[in-house]
Design a protein around this motif. Structure first.
Motif, PDB file in Angstrom:
ATOM      1  N   HIS A   1     -29.713   5.248 -14.560  1.00  0.00           N
ATOM      2  CA  HIS A   1     -28.905   5.547 -15.764  1.00  0.00           C
ATOM      3  C   HIS A   1     -28.953   6.943 -16.278  1.00  0.00           C
ATOM      4  O   HIS A   1     -27.969   7.248 -17.145  1.00  0.00           O
TER       5      HIS A   1
ATOM      6  N   SER B   1     -28.917   3.761 -21.342  1.00  0.00           N
ATOM      7  CA  SER B   1     -29.130   2.350 -21.228  1.00  0.00           C
ATOM      8  C   SER B   1     -29.263   1.995 -22.563  1.00  0.00           C
ATOM      9  O   SER B   1     -28.926   0.815 -23.163  1.00  0.00           O
TER      10      SER B   1
ATOM     11  N   GLU C   1     -25.737  -1.672 -17.054  1.00  0.00           N
ATOM     12  CA  GLU C   1     -26.847  -2.428 -16.441  1.00  0.00           C
ATOM     13  C   GLU C   1     -26.782  -3.374 -15.443  1.00  0.00           C
ATOM     14  O   GLU C   1     -27.702  -3.461 -14.646  1.00  0.00           O
TER      15      GLU C   1
ATOM     16  N   HIS D   1     -34.908   2.584 -11.872  1.00  0.00           N
ATOM     17  CA  HIS D   1     -33.912   2.028 -12.778  1.00  0.00           C
ATOM     18  C   HIS D   1     -33.309   3.138 -13.682  1.00  0.00           C
ATOM     19  O   HIS D   1     -32.165   3.199 -13.861  1.00  0.00           O
ATOM     20  N   GLU D   2     -34.409   3.578 -14.540  1.00  0.00           N
ATOM     21  CA  GLU D   2     -33.990   4.478 -15.680  1.00  0.00           C
ATOM     22  C   GLU D   2     -33.341   5.795 -14.876  1.00  0.00           C
ATOM     23  O   GLU D   2     -32.307   6.306 -15.529  1.00  0.00           O
TER      24      GLU D   2
ATOM     25  N   ALA E   1     -27.117  -0.760 -12.524  1.00  0.00           N
ATOM     26  CA  ALA E   1     -28.684  -0.526 -12.256  1.00  0.00           C
ATOM     27  C   ALA E   1     -29.568  -1.580 -11.935  1.00  0.00           C
ATOM     28  O   ALA E   1     -30.589  -1.413 -11.205  1.00  0.00           O
TER      29      ALA E   1
ATOM     30  N   TYR F   1     -29.252  -8.691 -23.199  1.00  0.00           N
ATOM     31  CA  TYR F   1     -29.049  -7.425 -23.875  1.00  0.00           C
ATOM     32  C   TYR F   1     -28.351  -7.479 -25.198  1.00  0.00           C
ATOM     33  O   TYR F   1     -26.973  -7.875 -24.928  1.00  0.00           O
TER      34      TYR F   1
END
Ligand SMILES: [Zn+2]
Length: 244
Positions: free
Chosen positions: A120, A5, A134, A116-117, A137, A177
């Protein structure tokens, strides 16, 4: 950088010992084991396979009190810096994938960050553009939140029918982002701002991943350097982050 990410953070030097971190009287975070237990209370039993997969792929996790990025930002006259507070960030080079995440006071938010991570770190994100990683995710995270009875990351992420609003998620990622959507000078495919050169020209990556330089425009931004508090963090034992 595949499956990640954020760009890999610069080497932070040797991590302080756990006792050094634990001796910080000002730290608000709980000791690590109860913190893991609180996350497992949210994730188990539904996420047993998800957590087993993190472990099987050798994913490592380090926890901090705060993670900031200083993202370069062009304000229409000058390059300046726009701070970005992250709940988590993932780096995949060199392998195995590594997650940096904050220990917030909310076990629900910490569990959502692990999820979430963790998305990724999954090879399914290899080769995707940052914005697409993103989108993917956040959509998966919101569906995970729905299945766990949790509120959305952002109110706009939940449509009035209670389902995930994918358009709202895309709008959020594009806005928040840095540089992920840059209007192309020609053609339809979106581009991404990826840096600036020493003279201050913006470096833009086309859809085909070739790059070109142009004069900076207001709002140009890209991912900057990462700072963590405390600098070394606390390593989390993924063997303990498992459902019974
Ligand atoms: Zn993300």
């Amino acid at each position: 950088m595949p499956g990640c990410s954020r760009p890999s953070p610069p080497s932070a030097g040797p991590a302080p010992s756990a006792s050094a971190v634990g001796s910080c009287a000002a730290c608000q975070a709980k000791p690590v084991d109860p913190w893991i237990q609180d996350i497992l209370a949210i994730m188990c039993p539904q996420d047993k396979a998800f957590l087993q997969d993190l472990k099987a792929r050798g994913v490592t996790i380090t926890a901090y009190d705060a993670i900031h990025f200083d993202d370069p930002y062009y304000d229409c006259k000058n390059w300046t810096t726009k701070p970005f507070e992250a709940a988590g960030t993932t780096s995949c080079e060199p392998p195995p994938p590594h997650i940096d995440m904050i220990r917030s006071a909310s076990a629900e938010e910490n569990a959502a960050t692990v999820y979430h991570e963790g998305v990724h770190t999954n090879p399914s994100q290899d080769g995707m553009r940052w914005r697409d990683k993103e989108y993917d995710a956040y959509v998966k995270e919101d569906r995970w939140r729905i299945s766990h009875g949790l509120p959305p990351h952002e109110p706009s992420f939940r449509a009035s029918n209670g389902q995930t609003d994918q358009a709202a998620i895309k709008a959020f990622v594009d806005k928040e982002y840095p540089g992920v959507i840059s209007k192309p000078t020609h053609g339809a495919a979106p581009e991404q701002v990826v840096g600036k050169d020493p003279s201050g020209l913006t470096i833009v990556q086309r859809a085909d991943r070739t790059t070109y330089k142009r004069k900076p425009k207001k709002g140009d931004s890209f991912s900057g350097s990462q700072t963590t508090v405390p600098p070394g963090g606390l390593d989390i034992d993924v063997n303990k982050l498992q459902c019974p």
